[in-house]
Design an enzyme around this catalytic site. Structure first.
Site, PDB file in Angstrom:
ATOM      1  N   ASP C 241       0.853  -1.203   0.000  1.00  0.00           N
ATOM      2  CA  ASP C 241       0.000   0.000   0.000  1.00  0.00           C
ATOM      3  C   ASP C 241       0.879   1.241   0.000  1.00  0.00           C
ATOM      4  O   ASP C 241       0.712   2.153  -0.808  1.00  0.00           O
ATOM      5  CB  ASP C 241      -0.861   0.045   1.275  1.00  0.00           C
ATOM      6  CG  ASP C 241      -2.171  -0.680   1.106  1.00  0.00           C
ATOM      7  OD1 ASP C 241      -2.914  -0.806   2.102  1.00  0.00           O
ATOM      8  OD2 ASP C 241      -2.454  -1.136  -0.021  1.00  0.00           O
ATOM      9  N   HIS C 339       7.321  13.839 -30.535  1.00  0.00           N
ATOM     10  CA  HIS C 339       8.690  13.972 -31.029  1.00  0.00           C
ATOM     11  C   HIS C 339       8.855  13.386 -32.413  1.00  0.00           C
ATOM     12  O   HIS C 339       9.860  13.633 -33.083  1.00  0.00           O
ATOM     13  CB  HIS C 339       9.675  13.301 -30.058  1.00  0.00           C
ATOM     14  CG  HIS C 339      10.015  14.148 -28.880  1.00  0.00           C
ATOM     15  ND1 HIS C 339       9.147  14.345 -27.831  1.00  0.00           N
ATOM     16  CD2 HIS C 339      11.121  14.866 -28.576  1.00  0.00           C
ATOM     17  CE1 HIS C 339       9.694  15.137 -26.944  1.00  0.00           C
ATOM     18  NE2 HIS C 339      10.904  15.482 -27.367  1.00  0.00           N
ATOM     19  N   GLY C 341       9.788  11.108 -35.449  1.00  0.00           N
ATOM     20  CA  GLY C 341      10.861  10.157 -35.735  1.00  0.00           C
ATOM     21  C   GLY C 341      11.922  10.108 -34.663  1.00  0.00           C
ATOM     22  O   GLY C 341      12.360   9.037 -34.241  1.00  0.00           O
ATOM     23  N   GLU C 364       4.555  -4.112  -8.548  1.00  0.00           N
ATOM     24  CA  GLU C 364       3.894  -3.706  -7.301  1.00  0.00           C
ATOM     25  C   GLU C 364       2.386  -3.818  -7.444  1.00  0.00           C
ATOM     26  O   GLU C 364       1.634  -3.006  -6.946  1.00  0.00           O
ATOM     27  CB  GLU C 364       4.331  -2.291  -6.893  1.00  0.00           C
ATOM     28  CG  GLU C 364       5.744  -2.315  -6.351  1.00  0.00           C
ATOM     29  CD  GLU C 364       6.101  -1.110  -5.492  1.00  0.00           C
ATOM     30  OE1 GLU C 364       5.207  -0.611  -4.771  1.00  0.00           O
ATOM     31  OE2 GLU C 364       7.251  -0.685  -5.552  1.00  0.00           O
ATOM     32  N   GLY C 365       1.965  -4.843  -8.147  1.00  0.00           N
ATOM     33  CA  GLY C 365       0.535  -5.063  -8.361  1.00  0.00           C
ATOM     34  C   GLY C 365       0.121  -4.527  -9.706  1.00  0.00           C
ATOM     35  O   GLY C 365       0.186  -3.333  -9.932  1.00  0.00           O
TER      36      GLY C 365
END
Lengths: 376, 251, 383
Positions: C241, C339, C341, C364-365
């Site tokens: 969490d 951006h 190319g 982390e999930g």
């Protein structure tokens, strides 16, 4: 002891003078104005009193406008360039130029031909600032100028403080604007990106040190002659500083003081930097480096240009791409030369002359071009 | 040893703009910072090992967070001059020096350190002026300092030279950061410094004798962008030198 | 409602931002090429306090809480993702596990060294057969006298190759399932039977290493049970969490940096006679990017603030991780597009950001797991 006095028979304690004193040197005690020891004899309180109860000697009230332009030339300094603007100002105001020195010069001729009408030798002994301030107080010149140097930076600031005078340090312009009688001083701000013109209080002499890079021209009115006189001044105690040692610094010329700066970036390389230093020696220039070059170990941190105010007559960048910090630092230069192989280098947009060549070869080319015939 | 270091909070150079319509310098958008020279001044003052080091600044309340960071750099406490200082008055070093002197004098300082180049002025005028108001000697452009039996030993720059000076205390020093790396305070020290208390003091300001009249920008300096190309190295070099001589920037 | 951040948090932001600009950005290409953070930079970061930001001073931390930690990770967004990743794993979940679940003695023993960075930590939960299905871990821990014997292997463990302290989650009682049957252990480098396996070659995140950790009859003293036997899963969930909020901060910072690069590019790149910034299509992309970043930032700060207040944040942590990671990927995608190319070329750094950002939706999930967590909480709470 201040020469400004309150005539107690005329004073009624109205306190008009209090507001006029810029230095809070007047207070009302028992219904009468009392002038404190901190009075700097500016004389502004005199006209402020509705009862003409404040008196000061005539000489004090003559005001700074009648005075001449003084140029302080400390011993050992090359400050003749300061006589050039002094002469211009004096001519504009119809005054004289006095070169103030601590002892009579062996050869006064160059000083006169540079613009001085007279040489005034400062008497007394001890703290220089006190002596000079005392001289200014008794003779009341319109301005006291000096070329900025390690000596004058200290002394002139203290002189201005003693006199409560406006002080412009490192001015790159001093002039009397058309139609005015006051001397304006201009100095750089924010590393030379901006300049600020300042106007002094006209009741006080303008004290200013001048940026040597801006005032390098020395007049040569050959044949001009003037008188030499002494200024009587008291003795003062010394500051008590002891000079132990004086060695020439390994980093000789400060970037900020140089008229020509040659700087290298990482693309210049080790050999390139070696050649660059030779070229700098040849031109009497200071050596600078971009932050990247310093990080790469090619130059000393003291030579780093980024983040400083470097505004010489000529700034030549060899192999520098030109980060924003670098370009801002040198924006005040008169002429910028960019030598790089990088077609898209940032610096190209802010250069006067662009040379797209390998930096090392360009340095070698310049060394060759400066070589006198017959030299190797 | 009772030491003071005077620091100035000013706009970072990057964020300052020139307003053409008003002809003034606009620093309202710029982030505020304490200059490198002033931060070095704190470090130099600390290096003298004072019993107590106070950071003094003439700054508005909004700048207190930055002033507290001086505690993370070595100051023991912070003193802020709360008297309003107009931007106009700030251009007169006499006014600033006077105010600082009023704030510091009652504390009988042994050493007062200032940074040799404040953000705006560049050559450190306030130091010698403050020294004059406090009636103390002043040594400028000090690169390093150490304590001696009689006072301090200072290594200074004087033009092309490095000089060593011995001076008695009390005195005023302007510090020049040359070839030094500032110690970066850890975030722990910064977090602690954020909780430091700022003392304030009011001073009777003197009126300025020098006023700004106008501002100009040098930024608009139009660069020529002239390419010297299509020639061999030798000719390029000769051409460049002749250009520079024509413009009288090279002898 | 006062939205100003506390002074010490602003100080952290400034310090990290300047550090990134002065120290880390110049090394960006080098870190990417060599796949290594230079030792002297790492040492400097330790000395500056990067490794113990959220923990209280009494345990050797900097004491700026989760909010200060989040702001630091956000400010690191302008540098290679390796730094944020290293710190995120070390501080955000590994050291955090000890802080949240350890006994007082364990905290006093390990936290100071971990906060100073003297020792590096790693969080070892994932296994070949247990990714999203974390409850399916198979590493076993069997009590034998005053020791536990661990057998199994963990994969893709960030900092695995350099960790001195690893929080290893193992099954102590299969019959109890996830809740009660899993225990967390503090395994130190040098414990017999613990070795580091292969170091992974990843799509991006160069400079930060993930590795396989092998436990072959690894002997762990009983006092190294983190907290209590059977508490493992709870500690892992709580740590994740907290870690999620930090991760969201890093995602916001990275996206913000990309946005600034895009604005600069759009102002410079001239096509059809004017900068592409004048084209509505580009302007809309920039507007969308900025709006999403702003939303993600505020929700992340809020979650961090709630955590620092001691409130429960499981739902918010999942929400911010979900939103910020997916937002960062959208921003990276738009950045490449803006951006054009050059956004695809290795000579520019945009393609690196695109590769680095992909993992945010997975580790982390995964986003899918986050949605499950949020949904379950919604259904339970009714709102």
């Amino acid at each position: 002891m201040t020469r400004v006095r309150v005539n107690v028979s005329k004073c009624d304690g109205c306190a008009e003078c209090l507001g006029a004193c810029p230095f809070l040197a007047i207070e009302i005690r028992e219904g009468l104005a009392v002038i404190a020891e901190s009075c700097l004899e500016c004389g502004l309180c005199v006209p402020a009193c509705p009862h003409a109860a404040i008196e000061a000697p005539e000489a004090l009230l003559a005001g700074s406008r009648s005075g001449g332009v003084w140029v302080f030339l400390p011993e050992g300094d090359d400050g003749l360039g300061a006589l050039t603007p002094a002469r211009d100002i004096a001519d504009e105001l119809g005054r004289t130029v006095s070169a103030v020195m601590t002892r009579e010069p062996d050869d006064p001729a160059p000083i006169f031909s540079a613009g001085a009408d007279e040489i005034a030798v400062l008497g007394g002994s001890g703290a220089l600032a006190r002596r000079l301030a005392a001289a200014v107080r008794s003779e009341r010149p319109a301005a006291v100028l000096a070329m900025a140097s390690p000596v004058t930076d200290r002394v002139m600031a203290r002189v201005a403080t003693i006199l409560g005078a406006p002080y412009v340090q490192g001015a790159d312009d001093v002039e009397v604007p058309f139609g005015e009688t006051v001397i304006y001083g201009t100095r750089p701000l924010f590393g030379g990106r901006f300049r600020c013109t300042l106007v002094p209080d006209p009741s006080r002499p303008l004290v200013a040190t001048l940026n040597p890079v801006a005032f390098s021209r020395v007049r040569a009115d050959g044949g001009k002659r003037g008188k030499i006189r002494n200024i009587e001044v008291d003795d003062f105690t010394d500051e008590g500083l002891k000079y132990i040692e004086r060695v020439r610094s390994a980093v000789p010329l400060r970037l900020e003081d140089a008229r020509v700066v040659l700087a290298g970036g990482p693309a210049l390389g080790e050999e390139g930097f070696l050649r660059l230093r030779q070229l700098a020696d040849r031109l009497g220039a200071a050596v600078g480096a971009s932050k990247e070059a310093v990080e790469a170990g090619l130059a000393d941190e003291a030579e780093m240009v980024d983040g400083r105010e470097v505004s010489p007559d000529v700034y030549m960048a060899f192999g520098i791409d030109g980060s924003p910090a670098h370009n801002a630092a040198v924006a005040g230069s008169k002429v910028v030369v960019a030598v790089t192989e990088n077609e898209r280098a940032n610096i190209l947009g802010s250069a006067d002359y662009i040379i797209l060549l390998p930096p090392l070869r360009a340095v070698e080319g310049l060394l060759e071009a400066l070589r006198a015939p017959g030299e190797t | 040893m009772r030491a003071f270091v005077c620091v100035k909070v000013g706009p970072t150079r990057k964020g300052v703009r020139y307003s053409r319509s008003r002809g003034v310098i606009d620093s309202t958008e710029a982030e505020r910072e304490v200059s490198l020279a002033d931060r070095f001044a704190v470090q130099l003052a600390k290096s003298l090992g004072p019993e107590r080091l106070t950071a003094v600044s003439w700054a508005p309340e909004e700048d207190e967070a930055l002033l507290k960071q001086m505690v993370a750099l070595g100051a023991d406490d912070v003193l802020r001059i709360a008297t309003p200082l107009t931007e106009e008055a700030a251009h007169d070093p006499l006014v600033v020096a006077w105010g600082l002197a009023e704030a510091i004098r009652p504390h009988s300082p042994d050493v007062v350190v200032l940074g040799a180049a404040s953000i705006e002025h560049g050559r450190g005028a306030v130091g010698p002026m403050l020294a004059e108001y406090l009636d103390l000697p002043c040594v400028t452009q000090v690169r390093s300092a150490s304590r001696t039996d009689e006072g301090v030993r200072l290594e200074c720059r004087e033009g092309d030279f490095l000089v060593t000076i011995e001076a008695p205390t009390p005195l005023v020093i302007t510090a020049l950061p040359e070839g030094v790396t500032l110690k970066k305070p850890s975030m722990l020290h910064l977090a602690r410094a954020a909780k430091a208390e700022v003392q304030t003091v009011e001073v009777e300001a003197c009126s300025p004798v020098l006023r700004p009249r106008s501002f100009h920008t040098t930024e608009a300096r139009r660069r020529l962008r002239e390419r010297i190309e299509g020639r061999d190295v030798a000719e390029t070099a000769r051409l460049l030198l002749s250009r520079l001589r024509d413009r009288r920037v090279l002898g | 409602m006062d939205f100003t951040l506390p002074e010490e948090v602003e100080m952290v932001r400034r310090m990290v931002r300047d550090f990134v600009k002065d120290r880390l950005q110049p090394l960006a290409d080098q870190v990417e090429e060599e796949d290594k953070i230079p030792d002297d930079v790492l040492q400097e970061m330790k000395e500056l306090g990067f490794f113990g930001l959220p923990f209280p001073e009494e345990y050797g931390g900097v004491g700026v809480g989760e909010l200060g930690y989040v702001v630091a990770l956000e400010a690191l967004g302008g540098a290679n993702s390796a730094y944020g990743n290293l710190i995120g794993a070390h501080t955000g979940i590994a050291t955090m596990s000890i802080y949240l679940g350890g006994t007082e003695e364990q905290k006093r023993k390990y936290l100071p060294e971990l906060c100073s960075g003297e020792k590096i930590a790693a969080f070892a939960l994932t296994e070949p057969n247990a990714g999203s299905d974390a409850a399916a871990i198979e590493t076993t821990a069997v009590r034998k006298g005053d020791k536990y014997i661990l057998n199994g292997n963990k994969i893709w463990i960030t900092n695995g190759d350099i960790a001195d302290v690893v929080i290893v989650y193992a099954v102590t009682d299969k019959s109890l399932g996830a809740r009660g049957g899993v225990t967390a252990f503090i395994v130190e480098k040098g414990f017999p039977g613990f070795s580091v396996g292969k170091i992974d070659e990843k799509m991006g995140l160069r400079g930060s290493h993930t590795a396989e950790l092998i436990f072959e009859d690894c002997e762990v003293p009983a006092e190294n049970v983190l907290g209590e036997v059977g508490m493992g899963f709870l500690i892992a969930m709580k740590a994740l969490d907290v870690g999620r909020i930090g991760l969201a901060g890093g995602a916001v910072g990275g996206a913000q940096w990309l946005l600034e690069q895009c604005i600069e590019w759009a102002n410079q790149r001239v096509q059809f006679g004017k900068p592409i910034a004048h084209q509505q299509a580009i302007q809309w992309m920039l507007a969308d990017m900025a709006t999403e970043i702003h939303a993600a930032r505020l929700m992340t700060y809020h979650a961090a603030w709630k955590l620092d207040q001691g409130q429960r944040v499981s739902r918010e942590a999942a929400m911010v991780k979900l939103f910020a990671s997916e937002m960062a990927n959208r921003v990276a995608d738009m950045a490449v597009q803006i951006h054009g190319g050059i956004g695809y070329m290795k000579e520019h750094f945009i393609e690196r950001a695109y590769r680095d950002t992909r993992i945010l939706r997975i580790y982390e999930g995964t986003s899918e797991i986050q949605r499950l967590v949020i949904a379950r909480d919604l259904l339970k709470a009714g709102k």
